[in-house]
Write a protein that holds these residues in place. Structure first.
Motif, PDB file in Angstrom:
ATOM      1  N   LYS A  82     -11.263   0.852   1.047  1.00 44.14           N
ATOM      2  CA  LYS A  82     -10.468   0.316   0.003  1.00 44.14           C
ATOM      3  C   LYS A  82     -11.242  -0.467  -0.906  1.00 44.14           C
ATOM      4  CE  LYS A  82      -7.911  -1.759   3.263  1.00 44.14           C
ATOM      5  NZ  LYS A  82      -8.106  -1.165   4.661  1.00 44.14           N
ATOM      6  N   TYR A 100      -1.206  -0.924  -7.526  1.00 44.36           N
ATOM      7  CA  TYR A 100      -1.096  -0.853  -6.335  1.00 44.36           C
ATOM      8  C   TYR A 100      -1.248   0.366  -5.791  1.00 44.36           C
ATOM      9  CZ  TYR A 100       1.666  -5.200  -6.191  1.00 44.36           C
ATOM     10  OH  TYR A 100       2.151  -6.718  -6.234  1.00 44.36           O
ATOM     11  N   ASP A 102      -2.354   3.164  -2.351  1.00 48.23           N
ATOM     12  CA  ASP A 102      -2.134   3.615  -0.999  1.00 48.23           C
ATOM     13  C   ASP A 102      -3.795   3.812  -0.452  1.00 48.23           C
ATOM     14  OD1 ASP A 102      -2.598   5.970  -1.572  1.00 48.23           O
ATOM     15  OD2 ASP A 102      -0.816   6.831  -0.623  1.00 48.23           O
ATOM     16  N   ILE A 272      -0.794  -1.076  -1.747  1.00 46.23           N
ATOM     17  CA  ILE A 272      -1.082  -2.618  -1.615  1.00 46.23           C
ATOM     18  C   ILE A 272      -1.703  -2.911  -3.163  1.00 46.23           C
ATOM     19  CG2 ILE A 272      -1.425  -2.546   0.813  1.00 46.23           C
ATOM     20  CD1 ILE A 272      -4.330  -1.620   0.715  1.00 46.23           C
ATOM     21  N   ARG A 273      -1.800  -4.119  -3.341  1.00 47.99           N
ATOM     22  CA  ARG A 273      -2.335  -4.761  -4.550  1.00 47.99           C
ATOM     23  C   ARG A 273      -3.801  -4.649  -4.515  1.00 47.99           C
ATOM     24  NH1 ARG A 273       0.428  -9.858  -6.640  1.00 47.99           N
ATOM     25  NH2 ARG A 273      -0.620 -10.572  -4.645  1.00 47.99           N
ATOM     26  N   PHE A 277      -4.663  -6.878  -1.591  1.00 52.57           N
ATOM     27  CA  PHE A 277      -4.134  -5.798  -0.818  1.00 52.57           C
ATOM     28  C   PHE A 277      -2.778  -6.157  -0.109  1.00 52.57           C
ATOM     29  CE2 PHE A 277      -8.947  -5.136   0.509  1.00 52.57           C
ATOM     30  CZ  PHE A 277      -9.256  -4.338  -0.861  1.00 52.57           C
ATOM     31  N   HIS A 279       1.280  -6.262  -0.085  1.00 53.15           N
ATOM     32  CA  HIS A 279       2.240  -5.160  -0.579  1.00 53.15           C
ATOM     33  C   HIS A 279       3.003  -5.397  -1.649  1.00 53.15           C
ATOM     34  CE1 HIS A 279       1.339  -2.544   2.991  1.00 53.15           C
ATOM     35  NE2 HIS A 279       1.188  -3.854   3.606  1.00 53.15           N
TER      36      HIS A 279
END
Length: 311
Positions: A82, A100, A102, A272-273, A277, A279
């Motif tokens: 991530k 955002y 995934d 996720i931002r 992170f 939502h």
């Protein structure tokens, strides 16, 4: 279809082009190369002492599936994955506050006579929108090892704006999370899971196959019709993909036109931002409710989302 290479276009205009069917290709960036290095480290550790690109010659398919069942979630949920995607988004001019993503998937495409189902599913022609993705979703794809035209993916551009008879009306994302996704490793010889498919013969040509260097990234719309090319190169293809949405486009319901998807449910809770992170705001997700959200089941790939967050 327009193909942009190393375009300096800013993100809002780039997204608009993607929603019109264009594809963007970029040479390897420092963070993309680091993500590929990290993936190779995990892959080679998992398959040691074998060359991971030749495992089909070295081990029974059942043992390979066991290794992938442990390897893929490890890559998907690792914090380093991530963090490196966050850095990649910066390198490509994305606004962290409004972008955002995934979690990244590690994909494998084996020679088709070895494994092409379940955890190494070889995708038939499809759009991601058939799998409940929004029209604002942008797909990011890159190879982990060198690839050739005969072990990558193909785009079928004539169908971007042309409806294809398909079975997406039978697909619900929440049901998929509850049943189909969980049974991937059990589908070894044949994949019997219900997935959206074309229901009429398609002409695959003209098709576009984009061959990038390791870490070279390709961006395309979730509405692009694409498929896995049958692997005849004799080596396994490993690739990484993830998806992004922009908050403004989500809230404005702006994206590629939906020409033929009847899927239900939504993937909106998966993103996720990039900053923290978190939502997507629930009010933004609610714009995509269709009455099936009462049956919400969280994706295993959506950390932090539980049954308690359902509508």
């Amino acid at each position: 279809m327009n193909l942009f290479y190393e375009s300096p276009m800013e993100d809002a205009k780039r997204r608009a082009e993607l929603y019109r069917g264009s594809i963007f290709v970029y040479s390897p960036s420092p963070s993309a190369l680091k993500l590929c290095d990290f993936a190779r480290e995990l892959i080679e550790t998992a398959f040691r002492p074998h060359d991971p690109r030749k495992v089909q010659d070295k081990m029974p398919v059942e043992r390979c599936v066991e290794i992938l069942a442990e390897l893929k979630p490890k890559f998907i949920h690792h914090p380093r994955s991530k963090d490196l995607i966050k850095a990649m988004l910066s390198e490509r001019g994305c606004d962290h506050e409004k972008t955002y993503f995934d979690v990244p998937r590690l994909r494998t495409a084996f020679p088709s006579d070895y494994l092409s189902s379940g955890i190494a599913y070889a995708f038939h022609p499809h759009r991601d929108t058939w799998y409940s993705a929004p029209g604002s979703q942008v797909n990011w794809w890159m190879p982990v090892y060198d690839v050739c035209p005969d072990n990558i993916m193909a785009f079928h551009p004539r169908y971007f704006s042309e409806a294809v008879p398909n079975s997406s009306g039978t697909y619900n994302y929440y049901e998929w999370n509850r049943t189909g996704r969980q049974s991937a490793a059990a589908n070894v010889k044949e994949d019997v899971r219900v997935q959206p498919r074309p229901q009429a013969p398609l002409d695959p040509d003209p098709q576009i196959r984009v061959v990038t260097n390791v870490g070279g990234v390709m961006l395309f719309s979730a509405a692009q019709l694409h498929s896995t090319v049958p692997n005849t190169c004799g080596v396994t293809r490993y690739s990484i993909d993830f998806r992004t949405v922009h908050l403004d486009d989500v809230c404005n319901r702006y994206g590629a036109a939906n020409v033929d998807s009847a899927a239900t449910g939504t993937t909106m809770r998966d993103y996720i931002r990039a900053t923290d992170f978190a939502h997507l705001p629930e009010e933004a997700v609610a714009l995509y409710f269709d009455g099936t959200e009462a049956e919400f089941t969280a994706s295993p790939a959506a950390p932090g989302v539980t049954e308690k967050t359902k509508a």
